[in-house]
Design a protein around this motif. Structure first.
Motif, short mmCIF file in Angstrom:
data_model
loop_
_atom_site.label_atom_id
_atom_site.label_comp_id
_atom_site.label_asym_id
_atom_site.label_seq_id
_atom_site.Cartn_x
_atom_site.Cartn_y
_atom_site.Cartn_z
N ALA B 474 0.82 -1.21 0.00
CA ALA B 474 0.00 0.00 0.00
C ALA B 474 0.85 1.26 0.00
CB ALA B 474 -0.88 0.00 1.23
N GLN B 475 0.31 2.32 -0.52
CA GLN B 475 0.90 3.64 -0.33
C GLN B 475 0.39 4.12 1.01
OE1 GLN B 475 2.94 5.45 -2.50
NE2 GLN B 475 3.10 3.57 -3.67
N GLY B 476 1.26 4.49 1.87
CA GLY B 476 0.81 4.96 3.18
C GLY B 476 0.72 3.81 4.16
N SER B 477 0.28 4.09 5.33
CA SER B 477 0.28 3.11 6.41
C SER B 477 -0.91 2.15 6.31
CB SER B 477 0.23 3.89 7.73
OG SER B 477 0.12 2.96 8.77
N VAL B 478 -0.65 0.88 6.48
CA VAL B 478 -1.72 -0.12 6.48
C VAL B 478 -1.48 -1.10 7.61
CG1 VAL B 478 -2.21 -0.07 4.00
CG2 VAL B 478 -0.43 -1.58 4.88
#
Lengths: 169, 494
Positions: B474-478
């Motif tokens: 993912a782009q960003g926090s997951v």
């Protein structure tokens, strides 16, 4: 809640992200970043070693396990559900299980026998090799669900040994 | 000259693939018995062969194999190695039923296939065998007495055996009868005979063998040696040619000894004469393998020959005899056997499904296998997955290439000995060519400790991102979902 286990240690992983070919995340509170190469579908195909040399990376997932091959080494990492219980809690468990699929050649103990840790309990044959299955603990054989000649799967229960300390009381 | 357009391969796995390729090159159709269980995974590997469904017992069933060859209009049978490859009765059954057995005449096999008789032949050829005796007809007391007269430790081995199956080292008289019992049981399971043999165990031995080929008209040549000293459970795992200790003079001496043995029995085709070499470089006849060996590619790489093609051409009656002086080795080759086994658990077999499989490739790298991604390694057969053969201009160069090849061989989902082989490769004694058959036992701890157990958290990031079924991050926090997967999110492609 997913627990990540690797080399019998538990890890917490947060903030996994991939930006501009840098994979980053926080492992047990420490932030790590790693230069990677992705293919046209966005899948990571190599990651840099400490010298910055891109090393191919491949992975496969089977149930809760993910196998990763990187820098010539294979690592097996467990992504398990639930929080109860600790890794390695099977320590002291008297279950004698088949280490792989095969045929039972000989049962060297029966229910009621007193056995010692590392005593050979079962002789199996797998891939034309005879394999000795030993008792994990000192104790008394409380059950044996298999017979000579049976074909068994890996991990099947061959014998149950109850811990010796119950006898001493 | 004989017309052969269909050949039954009485085998499976990588050697069946090796033989099939050699046959197809000569426009001969390979006919292959395949068990129900292996059928699905054999299809992609043997898609250029005629595959026939067969019961699990087929590879040891002489009668069924002959019937299959006849039903499929085969003119010849190639036995490969293991199974019935050294069974003179099977060779005889083929001959009686008008099938060409691609191997030596049944008589030569019978003579050499029996360890006691083979030793007598070696003596006739002026080659000393390792001191030993057959237990046939001896009672327990006599067995113990004779064993003590040659001196412990001794080796108990199957008279018809090979590949370390049914073989046990015994340190003292107490363990002898148990070892004999175990060898007998393994021997009957694997070779269909429970005859066993006891022989002196030479300390710090090397295992060096000579490849021979007997062309028609009794013109036998030797095609160099193979050092097969690195063994676990008496089974070879690394082989190389030339041997680090064999010079031209010793090579000629051993080669000529091997040729004399082959000539006495009227040998035909490819064979291997195995020797035990002691620390002073004295060599003793051990046995003759009357078949193609697992490690034959090592010789092929060094001498630029195709031994399996020679076997087939010999059966066709079109083989061209090569004079001894034309056989010149160049460079250095090594073979590494990749097994589904766990070196950390006493090399216990670790059957299972191969989830990811990528063979290494590059200059000087040859991989012999018959598996693919998704193949299952079953407990019923030998757990060898593949052979990695490398060739370099020197031993050092071959080792460099071996490191690259092993490092880039991807087998995921089951435990293999691949990393263990890499540890041996980096061991100073191996690099110096200081080998004996006790190598693995002696350096067991060092080899184990050399396995890098350092925790590199980077691997967790890679595992987590690749665990996701799409492999995308993912782009960003997951965070992971309840199945332990990271939700698939499209990555922006820069």
């Amino acid at each position: 809640m997913t627990r990540i286990l690797w080399n019998e240690q538990e890890f917490e992983l947060k903030n996994l992200k991939l930006e501009n070919d840098i994979l980053s995340g926080t492992v047990n509170g420490e932030t790590i970043s790693l230069p990677v190469v992705t293919d046209k579908t966005g899948r990571i195909i190599s990651a840099a070693n400490s010298d910055g040399l891109p090393m191919p990376v491949l992975a496969a997932t089977k149930r809760e396990y993910t196998f990763v091959q990187w820098k010539g080494k294979v690592e097996k990492i467990t992504f398990s559900r639930g929080r109860e219980g600790n890794a390695g809690e099977t320590e002291g468990d008297g279950s004698v299980t088949a280490p792989m699929p095969g045929k039972i050649l000989e049962l060297m103990a029966k229910a009621g026998d007193i056995v010692e840790k590392d005593q050979v309990l079962v002789l199996m044959e797998s891939m034309k090799l005879q394999v000795e299955i030993r008792s994990p603990i000192d104790g008394i054989v409380s059950g044996c669900p298999v017979s000579v000649g049976d074909m068994v799967d890996g991990d099947s229960l061959l014998m149950q040994v109850d811990a010796a300390k119950q006898q001493q009381q | 000259m004989v017309t052969i357009d269909r050949v039954l391969i009485a085998n499976r796995g990588e050697i069946a693939r090796r033989i099939a390729t050699a046959l197809i090159e000569k426009e001969i159709i390979p006919v292959l018995p395949v068990t129900e269980k292996e059928w699905q995974q054999a299809v992609p590997v043997f898609k250029d062969c005629r595959m026939v469904k067969a019961p699990d017992s087929i590879y040891l069933d002489s009668e069924a194999l002959v019937a299959l060859a006849q039903a499929e209009n085969c003119q010849a049978v190639h036995p490969g190695y293991g199974f019935l490859a050294e069974n003179a009765e099977f060779a005889g059954a083929c001959e009686t039923n008008g099938l060409i057995f691609i191997g030596p005449p049944a008589r030569a096999m019978d003579l050499m296939g029996h360890k006691e008789r083979a030793r007598e032949i070696a003596k006739k050829a002026d080659v000393s065998p390792v001191p030993g005796f057959s237990i046939d007809g001896l009672n327990e007391l006599e067995i113990k007495e004779r064993a003590e007269s040659i001196g412990f430790p001794v080796l108990v081995k199957a008279s018809l055996g090979g590949g370390g199956k049914g073989m046990r080292r015994v340190e003292s008289p107490e363990g002898l009868l148990d070892a004999i019992r175990m060898s007998k049981s393994e021997s009957s399971a694997y070779f269909g005979s429970d005859e066993v043999f006891v022989e002196k165990y030479i300390l710090k031995p090397r295992h060096i063998e000579i490849q021979i080929f007997s062309f028609p008209g009794g013109r036998t040549v030797y095609v160099g040696e193979r050092e097969c000293t690195i063994q676990r459970r008496h089974q070879k795992i690394i082989e190389e040619s030339p041997s680090p200790v064999v010079d031209e003079k010793l090579r000629r001496k051993m080669g000529e000894a091997a040729v004399r043995i082959a000539d006495i029995v009227g040998y035909v085709g490819a064979g291997t004469v195995e020797f035990i070499v002691d620390e002073e470089l004295n060599f003793y006849f051990l046995e003759m393998n009357t078949r193609i060996q697992v490690e034959h590619p090592v010789t092929e790489e060094v001498f630029g020959v195709d031994l399996v093609a020679w076997q087939i051409e010999e059966a066709l009656g079109i083989v061209e005899a090569i004079p001894q002086q034309k056989l010149k080795g160049a460079g250095h080759a090594m073979e590494f056997r990749i097994y589904a086994e766990d070196p950390a658990q006493g090399f216990m077999p670790s059957p299972g499904k191969i989830l990811r499989y990528v063979e290494p490739a590059g200059p000087g790298i040859r991989v012999e296998s018959a598996v693919a991604e998704g193949s299952e390694i079953f407990a019923d057969f030998d757990p060898m997955i593949a052979k990695v053969v490398v060739k370099g201009h020197s031993r050092e160069h071959a080792m460099e290439r071996a490191r690259f090849a092993l490092e880039n061989f991807v087998i995921l989902g089951i435990t293999t000995n691949r990393e263990f082989l890499m540890q041996i490769l980096s061991h100073p004694a191996f690099q110096a060519g200081e080998l004996d058959t006790g190598f693995i036992d002696r350096y067991r701890d060092e080899l184990k400790n050399a396995v890098d157990a350092s925790i590199e958290p980077e691997i967790l990031l890679l595992a987590a991102s690749l665990r996701n079924p799409t492999g995308k991050v993912a782009q960003g926090s997951v965070s992971v979902d309840e199945n332990g997967y990271y939700p698939p999110v499209t990555t922006r492609i820069p």
